[in-house]
Scaffold this motif. Structure first.
Motif, PDB file in Angstrom:
ATOM      1  N   ASP A  39       0.850  -1.186   0.000  1.00 15.86           N
ATOM      2  CA  ASP A  39       0.000   0.000   0.000  1.00 15.86           C
ATOM      3  C   ASP A  39       0.890   1.243   0.000  1.00 15.86           C
ATOM      4  OD1 ASP A  39      -2.156   1.666   0.203  1.00 15.86           O
ATOM      5  OD2 ASP A  39      -2.682   1.105   2.246  1.00 15.86           O
ATOM      6  N   PRO A  40       0.711   2.148  -0.957  1.00 17.81           N
ATOM      7  CA  PRO A  40       1.570   3.337  -1.021  1.00 17.81           C
ATOM      8  C   PRO A  40       1.202   4.384   0.030  1.00 17.81           C
ATOM      9  CG  PRO A  40      -0.068   3.441  -2.743  1.00 17.81           C
ATOM     10  CD  PRO A  40      -0.250   2.113  -2.047  1.00 17.81           C
ATOM     11  N   VAL A  41       1.433   4.040   1.280  1.00 16.75           N
ATOM     12  CA  VAL A  41       1.082   4.905   2.396  1.00 16.75           C
ATOM     13  C   VAL A  41       2.336   5.182   3.205  1.00 16.75           C
ATOM     14  CG1 VAL A  41      -0.268   5.058   4.521  1.00 16.75           C
ATOM     15  CG2 VAL A  41      -1.252   3.958   2.523  1.00 16.75           C
ATOM     16  N   ALA A  42       2.542   6.424   3.590  1.00 15.83           N
ATOM     17  CA  ALA A  42       3.643   6.769   4.494  1.00 15.83           C
ATOM     18  C   ALA A  42       3.146   6.522   5.914  1.00 15.83           C
ATOM     19  CB  ALA A  42       4.039   8.223   4.308  1.00 15.83           C
ATOM     20  N   HIS A  43       3.847   5.676   6.652  1.00 15.61           N
ATOM     21  CA  HIS A  43       3.418   5.311   7.998  1.00 15.61           C
ATOM     22  C   HIS A  43       4.249   6.038   9.047  1.00 15.61           C
ATOM     23  CE1 HIS A  43       0.766   2.030   6.741  1.00 15.61           C
ATOM     24  NE2 HIS A  43       1.623   1.886   5.753  1.00 15.61           N
ATOM     25  N   THR A  44       3.574   6.503  10.092  1.00 21.08           N
ATOM     26  CA  THR A  44       4.273   7.100  11.228  1.00 21.08           C
ATOM     27  C   THR A  44       3.856   6.345  12.483  1.00 21.08           C
ATOM     28  OG1 THR A  44       2.546   8.762  11.539  1.00 21.08           O
ATOM     29  CG2 THR A  44       4.452   9.390  10.201  1.00 21.08           C
ATOM     30  N   PHE A  45       4.816   6.198  13.393  1.00 13.99           N
ATOM     31  CA  PHE A  45       4.585   5.476  14.635  1.00 13.99           C
ATOM     32  C   PHE A  45       5.090   6.316  15.803  1.00 13.99           C
ATOM     33  CE2 PHE A  45       5.334   2.419  11.246  1.00 13.99           C
ATOM     34  CZ  PHE A  45       4.288   1.532  11.393  1.00 13.99           C
ATOM     35  N   ASP A  46       4.293   6.379  16.872  1.00 11.51           N
ATOM     36  CA  ASP A  46       4.694   7.068  18.101  1.00 11.51           C
ATOM     37  C   ASP A  46       4.606   6.064  19.241  1.00 11.51           C
ATOM     38  OD1 ASP A  46       5.096   9.717  17.073  1.00 11.51           O
ATOM     39  OD2 ASP A  46       2.919   9.883  16.892  1.00 11.51           O
ATOM     40  N   HIS A  47       5.701   5.895  19.975  1.00 12.76           N
ATOM     41  CA  HIS A  47       5.741   4.921  21.057  1.00 12.76           C
ATOM     42  C   HIS A  47       4.756   5.292  22.160  1.00 12.76           C
ATOM     43  CE1 HIS A  47       7.464   2.871  24.637  1.00 12.76           C
ATOM     44  NE2 HIS A  47       7.391   1.870  23.771  1.00 12.76           N
ATOM     45  N   LEU A  48       3.998   4.296  22.626  1.00  2.55           N
ATOM     46  CA  LEU A  48       3.048   4.505  23.718  1.00  2.55           C
ATOM     47  C   LEU A  48       3.517   3.849  25.013  1.00  2.55           C
ATOM     48  CD1 LEU A  48      -0.386   3.811  22.002  1.00  2.55           C
ATOM     49  CD2 LEU A  48       0.506   6.005  22.764  1.00  2.55           C
ATOM     50  N   HIS A  49       3.726   2.518  24.924  1.00  2.23           N
ATOM     51  CA  HIS A  49       4.020   1.737  26.131  1.00  2.23           C
ATOM     52  C   HIS A  49       4.503   0.360  25.707  1.00  2.23           C
ATOM     53  CE1 HIS A  49       3.428   0.021  30.114  1.00  2.23           C
ATOM     54  NE2 HIS A  49       2.733  -0.941  29.562  1.00  2.23           N
ATOM     55  N   GLY A  50       5.615  -0.084  26.266  1.00  2.00           N
ATOM     56  CA  GLY A  50       6.120  -1.422  25.938  1.00  2.00           C
ATOM     57  C   GLY A  50       6.319  -1.588  24.445  1.00  2.00           C
ATOM     58  N   ALA A  51       5.673  -2.589  23.869  1.00  2.00           N
ATOM     59  CA  ALA A  51       5.792  -2.872  22.430  1.00  2.00           C
ATOM     60  C   ALA A  51       4.688  -2.194  21.615  1.00  2.00           C
ATOM     61  CB  ALA A  51       5.759  -4.383  22.198  1.00  2.00           C
ATOM     62  N   PHE A  52       3.937  -1.278  22.224  1.00  2.00           N
ATOM     63  CA  PHE A  52       2.807  -0.645  21.548  1.00  2.00           C
ATOM     64  C   PHE A  52       3.133   0.759  21.051  1.00  2.00           C
ATOM     65  CE2 PHE A  52       0.590  -3.781  24.192  1.00  2.00           C
ATOM     66  CZ  PHE A  52      -0.156  -4.403  23.207  1.00  2.00           C
ATOM     67  N   TYR A  53       2.578   1.063  19.869  1.00  2.00           N
ATOM     68  CA  TYR A  53       2.777   2.346  19.200  1.00  2.00           C
ATOM     69  C   TYR A  53       1.432   2.824  18.665  1.00  2.00           C
ATOM     70  CZ  TYR A  53       7.648   0.915  19.171  1.00  2.00           C
ATOM     71  OH  TYR A  53       8.900   0.512  19.556  1.00  2.00           O
ATOM     72  N   SER A  54       1.201   4.138  18.663  1.00  2.00           N
ATOM     73  CA  SER A  54       0.077   4.657  17.885  1.00  2.00           C
ATOM     74  C   SER A  54       0.593   4.725  16.445  1.00  2.00           C
ATOM     75  CB  SER A  54      -0.390   6.024  18.395  1.00  2.00           C
ATOM     76  OG  SER A  54       0.617   6.983  18.260  1.00  2.00           O
ATOM     77  N   TRP A  55      -0.316   4.603  15.500  1.00  2.00           N
ATOM     78  CA  TRP A  55       0.071   4.466  14.101  1.00  2.00           C
ATOM     79  C   TRP A  55      -0.879   5.267  13.205  1.00  2.00           C
ATOM     80  CZ3 TRP A  55      -3.504   1.100  11.415  1.00  2.00           C
ATOM     81  CH2 TRP A  55      -3.263   0.991  10.053  1.00  2.00           C
ATOM     82  N   LYS A  56      -0.299   5.911  12.199  1.00  2.00           N
ATOM     83  CA  LYS A  56      -1.086   6.654  11.202  1.00  2.00           C
ATOM     84  C   LYS A  56      -0.487   6.378   9.832  1.00  2.00           C
ATOM     85  CE  LYS A  56      -0.614  10.563  13.511  1.00  2.00           C
ATOM     86  NZ  LYS A  56      -0.549  11.971  13.788  1.00  2.00           N
ATOM     87  N   GLY A  57      -1.333   6.267   8.850  1.00  2.00           N
ATOM     88  CA  GLY A  57      -0.884   6.171   7.469  1.00  2.00           C
ATOM     89  C   GLY A  57      -1.384   7.373   6.708  1.00  2.00           C
ATOM     90  N   THR A  58      -0.567   7.890   5.793  1.00  2.00           N
ATOM     91  CA  THR A  58      -0.952   9.068   5.020  1.00  2.00           C
ATOM     92  C   THR A  58      -0.660   8.818   3.557  1.00  2.00           C
ATOM     93  OG1 THR A  58      -0.310  10.443   6.900  1.00  2.00           O
ATOM     94  CG2 THR A  58      -0.649  11.561   4.812  1.00  2.00           C
ATOM     95  N   HIS A  59      -1.662   9.027   2.740  1.00  2.00           N
ATOM     96  CA  HIS A  59      -1.470   8.897   1.277  1.00  2.00           C
ATOM     97  C   HIS A  59      -0.874  10.155   0.710  1.00  2.00           C
ATOM     98  CE1 HIS A  59      -4.202   5.437   1.620  1.00  2.00           C
ATOM     99  NE2 HIS A  59      -3.611   5.042   0.519  1.00  2.00           N
TER     100      HIS A  59
END
Length: 122
Positions: free
Chosen positions: A102-122
């Motif tokens: 999928d041609p999406v730019a993904h961003t991740f922000d660390h939340l806790h432990g192995a978990f991240y918030s995630w966003k994809g942007t076209h």
């Protein structure tokens, strides 16, 4: 009378904000159950809509060892939600690799432990 109603509305608004907490806080509280689901998925598995610990997800999928918990789409185009990545920061894993092609730019922000918030942007 008006002042009393104004105070009551303000108090109810504050109570809702304080007791509901942010979505990220709710996610961290549910992390144990969400991680249990993540551990059951094999590479390439996709699960349809489901609710885990009161949080609704449109899709849960595993790619390159990262489990995506998609909450929805922004403007019917850009996915967002959470990611579970026990090996490392998912940004490093997906550096130069597009999930599902999928041609999406993904961003991740660390939340806790192995978990991240995630966003994809076209």
């Amino acid at each position: 009378m008006f002042f009393g109603i104004l105070v009551l509305v303000g108090a109810v608004t504050v109570a809702i904000v304080v007791f509901r907490g942010s979505e990220d806080e709710q996610f961290v509280r549910a992390a144990g159950e969400i991680e249990a689901v993540a551990r059951t998925l094999g590479e390439g598995d996709r699960l349809g809509p489901r609710t885990i610990e009161g949080m609704a997800f449109e899709e849960v999928s595993r790619e390159h060892g990262v489990v995506f918990f998609q909450r929805g789409l922004v403007a019917e185009l850009d996915p967002y939600g959470y990611a579970w990545s026990p090996r490392s920061d998912p940004a490093r894993i997906f550096d130069g690799v597009e999930p599902s092609g999928d041609p999406v730019a993904h961003t991740f922000d660390h939340l806790h432990g192995a978990f991240y918030s995630w966003k994809g942007t076209h």
